[in-house]
Design an enzyme around this catalytic site. Structure first.
Site, mmCIF file in Angstrom:
data_model
loop_
_atom_site.group_PDB
_atom_site.id
_atom_site.type_symbol
_atom_site.label_atom_id
_atom_site.label_comp_id
_atom_site.label_asym_id
_atom_site.label_seq_id
_atom_site.Cartn_x
_atom_site.Cartn_y
_atom_site.Cartn_z
ATOM 1 N N ASN A 146 -3.419 -27.886 -85.106
ATOM 2 C CA ASN A 146 -2.641 -29.115 -84.915
ATOM 3 C C ASN A 146 -2.009 -29.618 -86.213
ATOM 4 O O ASN A 146 -0.902 -30.127 -86.205
ATOM 5 C CB ASN A 146 -3.477 -30.200 -84.224
ATOM 6 C CG ASN A 146 -4.630 -30.659 -85.064
ATOM 7 O OD1 ASN A 146 -5.186 -29.889 -85.837
ATOM 8 N ND2 ASN A 146 -4.993 -31.914 -84.939
ATOM 9 N N GLY A 222 -12.210 -28.383 -85.816
ATOM 10 C CA GLY A 222 -11.827 -27.859 -84.508
ATOM 11 C C GLY A 222 -12.577 -28.571 -83.408
ATOM 12 O O GLY A 222 -13.024 -29.713 -83.573
ATOM 13 N N GLY A 227 -17.647 -26.210 -82.919
ATOM 14 C CA GLY A 227 -18.459 -26.780 -84.002
ATOM 15 C C GLY A 227 -19.945 -26.586 -83.744
ATOM 16 O O GLY A 227 -20.715 -26.284 -84.660
ATOM 17 N N GLU A 244 -15.650 -31.201 -88.848
ATOM 18 C CA GLU A 244 -14.670 -32.231 -88.465
ATOM 19 C C GLU A 244 -14.224 -31.887 -87.058
ATOM 20 O O GLU A 244 -13.443 -30.954 -86.862
ATOM 21 C CB GLU A 244 -13.478 -32.215 -89.424
ATOM 22 C CG GLU A 244 -13.808 -32.629 -90.840
ATOM 23 C CD GLU A 244 -14.083 -34.113 -90.975
ATOM 24 O OE1 GLU A 244 -14.019 -34.849 -89.968
ATOM 25 O OE2 GLU A 244 -14.386 -34.546 -92.097
ATOM 26 N N CYS A 278 -6.396 -35.416 -84.032
ATOM 27 C CA CYS A 278 -7.806 -35.711 -83.730
ATOM 28 C C CYS A 278 -8.035 -37.217 -83.601
ATOM 29 O O CYS A 278 -8.795 -37.665 -82.752
ATOM 30 C CB CYS A 278 -8.720 -35.092 -84.773
ATOM 31 S SG CYS A 278 -8.229 -35.484 -86.444
ATOM 32 N N GLU A 457 -14.439 -35.620 -95.314
ATOM 33 C CA GLU A 457 -13.421 -35.021 -96.173
ATOM 34 C C GLU A 457 -12.652 -36.175 -96.817
ATOM 35 O O GLU A 457 -12.755 -37.319 -96.372
ATOM 36 C CB GLU A 457 -12.488 -34.133 -95.346
ATOM 37 C CG GLU A 457 -13.249 -32.932 -94.804
ATOM 38 C CD GLU A 457 -12.401 -31.857 -94.168
ATOM 39 O OE1 GLU A 457 -11.681 -32.173 -93.209
ATOM 40 O OE2 GLU A 457 -12.487 -30.696 -94.623
HETATM 41 P P1 NAD Z 1 -10.926 -24.574 -81.922
HETATM 42 O O1 NAD Z 1 -12.330 -25.015 -82.094
HETATM 43 O O2 NAD Z 1 -10.570 -23.837 -80.691
HETATM 44 O O3 NAD Z 1 -10.483 -23.631 -83.128
HETATM 45 C C1 NAD Z 1 -10.550 -24.029 -84.476
HETATM 46 C C2 NAD Z 1 -10.703 -22.801 -85.350
HETATM 47 O O4 NAD Z 1 -11.954 -22.186 -85.067
HETATM 48 C C3 NAD Z 1 -9.643 -21.729 -85.114
HETATM 49 O O5 NAD Z 1 -9.305 -21.152 -86.345
HETATM 50 C C4 NAD Z 1 -10.376 -20.733 -84.237
HETATM 51 O O6 NAD Z 1 -9.845 -19.421 -84.323
HETATM 52 C C5 NAD Z 1 -11.782 -20.793 -84.820
HETATM 53 N N1 NAD Z 1 -12.865 -20.360 -83.924
HETATM 54 C C6 NAD Z 1 -12.861 -20.326 -82.570
HETATM 55 N N2 NAD Z 1 -14.063 -19.864 -82.124
HETATM 56 C C7 NAD Z 1 -14.819 -19.624 -83.216
HETATM 57 C C8 NAD Z 1 -16.153 -19.154 -83.405
HETATM 58 N N3 NAD Z 1 -16.944 -18.831 -82.387
HETATM 59 N N4 NAD Z 1 -16.621 -19.030 -84.669
HETATM 60 C C9 NAD Z 1 -15.844 -19.370 -85.725
HETATM 61 N N5 NAD Z 1 -14.577 -19.812 -85.601
HETATM 62 C C10 NAD Z 1 -14.066 -19.943 -84.366
HETATM 63 O O7 NAD Z 1 -10.024 -25.877 -82.092
HETATM 64 P P2 NAD Z 1 -8.448 -26.000 -81.896
HETATM 65 O O8 NAD Z 1 -8.147 -25.983 -80.436
HETATM 66 O O9 NAD Z 1 -7.759 -25.033 -82.806
HETATM 67 O O10 NAD Z 1 -8.156 -27.449 -82.512
HETATM 68 C C11 NAD Z 1 -8.133 -28.625 -81.788
HETATM 69 C C12 NAD Z 1 -9.418 -29.415 -82.012
HETATM 70 O O11 NAD Z 1 -9.567 -29.705 -83.402
HETATM 71 C C13 NAD Z 1 -9.420 -30.764 -81.320
HETATM 72 O O12 NAD Z 1 -10.688 -30.982 -80.742
HETATM 73 C C14 NAD Z 1 -9.200 -31.745 -82.459
HETATM 74 O O13 NAD Z 1 -9.669 -33.047 -82.223
HETATM 75 C C15 NAD Z 1 -9.944 -31.076 -83.561
HETATM 76 N N6 NAD Z 1 -9.513 -31.591 -84.863
HETATM 77 C C16 NAD Z 1 -10.402 -32.365 -85.592
HETATM 78 C C17 NAD Z 1 -10.004 -32.904 -86.817
HETATM 79 C C18 NAD Z 1 -10.941 -33.730 -87.643
HETATM 80 O O14 NAD Z 1 -10.713 -33.823 -88.835
HETATM 81 N N7 NAD Z 1 -11.985 -34.333 -87.080
HETATM 82 C C19 NAD Z 1 -8.721 -32.650 -87.305
HETATM 83 C C20 NAD Z 1 -7.861 -31.874 -86.535
HETATM 84 C C21 NAD Z 1 -8.273 -31.340 -85.314
#
Ligand code: NAD
Length: 476
Positions: A146, A222, A227, A244, A278, A457
């Site tokens: 995002n 993510g 997480g 995060e 997020c 962060e």
């Molecule tokens: P996601 O969890 O699907 O993916 C995030 C990253 O993790 C990607 O690089 C993905 O390839 C990797 N990943 C996926 N499965 C994994 C595993 N089993 N082991 C290790 N890595 C793995 O998230 P997304 O759909 O890319 O992002 C959207 C989410 O991120 C939303 O929930 C959003 O709220 C959150 N987000 C949080 C913040 C914050 O700072 N709190 C900021 C931005 C986005």
């Protein structure tokens, strides 16, 4: 584009690639290597070999390189912004803002280069002690699609300035800006192996990084589910983590709020980046007495938002980033209609018309009369849909706002200092805004409570997430 391991642009051991698609047109932009466990292991090895050299440079030398990189990013901001818009879908104005944010964050950490040092402690009767701060070693950063540039900076800034080396795993939909930014850091003088970028599936590349014995810390941004998986893997190996995760930020509008400001805040807070932030406003609670007026103003504001390819001029909102997210939002709104879980005031459809006939577009949507058990209030709605709920007073608003597994951000809109104070004290969130929403700054800590994550962060405290503290006690 290729991966970057040990200062070189490389293909994957697998010889395979995956496609990067422009979400506004569904056209192929580029292909990147589909990294494997071997690629991830090679990157960890490179980061490990580079560690002692990088850790022995002074923080000021490191700052010199990061500062140069930030300067190059500023010079190339137009080109980088176009690349970010093409792979992510956000508007060019949003992309420019994010690229500038990348440079700001690096420069902020350069400014902290002289600030992290141990302390001298006098101990009654026993003499004195001092503390020493050391980098951890190889860190892994795993990031989402995002805000790929900004979140990259939030991780590499504190990690590199404090002397760690790093392997970055970008999201599979948006690796191109990350790879270009990494090459700019090399151009600015970062030695081979200090920052490595491995593209590929999270379950393969990401998990290899998390499991690797040489990786001392994982900084992840993510979804909550991912997480939790990472936390589980890291716990078995006793690794440090910063998580995060998602959010479902509430916005509380009191009857004394400036409604014009609240509407502007809700429009930006919900529809910026097509709702894929997020800390977006994901649930709006408004006092009954001003609800009708607020909803009318919101409807007008939403109808005026111009939807289209972010590269074109005069666009307020681009498409969703990917098909999965697009399908999710379409289904969510279909469910609302079918189960009668709210009244769609405006939006709710995939738009027709030339500007949006291809791509993952969805109209900015306003839904009222949402029941508490609705998915709109329970899940993290990562897209351009704003649910509005009427409440009778602040107590009910806070109770409803806290009724969530998330605790990232929250905002309260009022001119009354007592109401603001009650909001600050009682809302369960890592960040609380008064009469604004969404604003973040490198100077202040960012992160969530409850299922929204662990750690912070930004701000000076982010450095301690990347430093080990050693205590030395001396007897006099
Ligand atoms: P996601 O969890 O699907 O993916 C995030 C990253 O993790 C990607 O690089 C993905 O390839 C990797 N990943 C996926 N499965 C994994 C595993 N089993 N082991 C290790 N890595 C793995 O998230 P997304 O759909 O890319 O992002 C959207 C989410 O991120 C939303 O929930 C959003 O709220 C959150 N987000 C949080 C913040 C914050 O700072 N709190 C900021 C931005 C986005």
């Amino acid at each position: 584009m290729k991966m970057q391991i040990n200062g070189k642009a490389v293909e994957s051991y697998s010889g395979e690639f995956f496609d990067i698609i422009n979400p506004a047109t569904c056209e192929l932009i580029d292909r990147v290597p589909k990294g494997t466990e071997n690629d991830a292991a090679m990157a960890v090895e490179a980061a490990s070999s580079a560690f002692s050299g990088w850790a022995s440079t002074s923080p000021q030398q490191r700052a010199g390189i990061l500062y140069r990189a930030a300067g190059i990013v500023r010079q190339r901001k137009d080109e980088l912004s176009v690349l970010l818009t093409r792979e992510q879908g956000k508007t060019l104005a949003e992309a420019k803002n994010e690229i500038a944010g990348f440079a700001n964050v690096l420069e902020y950490y350069c400014g902290l280069a002289s600030s992290f040092h141990g302390d001298f402690v006098q101990i009654p009767q026993n003499g004195y002690a001092f503390t020493v701060k050391k980098p951890l070693g190889v860190c892994a950063a795993i990031i989402p699609w995002n805000m790929p540039a900004l979140i990259m900076a939030w991780k590499i800034g504190p990690a590199l300035i404090s002397g760690n080396t790093l392997v970055l795993k970008p999201a599979s939909n948006t690796p191109l800006t990350n790879l270009t930014l990494a090459s700019i850091l090399s151009e600015a003088g970062l030695s081979a192996g200090v920052l490595n970028v491995v593209t590929g599936p999270g379950e393969v590349v990401g998990e290899t990084l998390v499991k690797s014995p040489k990786v001392k810390k994982i900084s992840f941004t993510g979804e909550v589910g991912t997480g939790k998986r990472i936390a589980e893997l890291a716990a078995g190996r006793m690794k440090r983590v910063t998580l995060e995760l998602g959010g479902s930020d509430p916005m509380l509008v009191c009857d004394d709020a400036n409604l014009e400001d609240a509407v502007a805040g809700a429009l930006r807070g919900r529809f910026y980046n097509c709702g894929q932030t997020c800390t977006a406003v994901k649930r709006l609670f408004v006092f009954e007495s001003v609800a009708e007026e607020l909803i009318k103003k919101l409807e007008t504001g939403i109808r005026n938002l111009r939807l289209g390819n972010g590269l074109h001029e005069d666009i307020d909102m681009g498409p969703l980033n990917n098909r999965k997210q697009w399908e999710y939002i379409k289904q969510l709104v279909r469910d609302v209609e079918e189960k009668d879980e709210g009244r769609i005031i405006t939006g709710g459809r995939v738009p027709e018309g030339s500007a949006c006939s291809k791509g993952y577009f969805f109209e900015p949507t306003l839904i009222t009369d949402v029941p508490v058990e609705s998915r709109l209030l329970k899940e993290e709605v990562f897209g351009p849909v704003l649910p509005v709920v009427q409440v009778k007073d602040l107590e009910e608003a806070i109770e409803a706002a806290n009724n969530s597994c998330y605790g990232l951000g929250a905002s309260i809109w009022t001119k009354n200092i007592d109401r603001a104070r009650i909001g600050f004290e009682q809302l369960n969130a890592g960040i609380i805004w008064l009469n604004q929403h969404l604003k973040v700054a490198p100077e202040v800590p960012f992160g969530g409570t409850k299922e929204s994550g662990i750690g912070r962060e930004n701000g000076p405290d982010a450095l301690s997430e990347y430093l080990d503290l050693k205590t030395v006690m001396l007897k006099t």
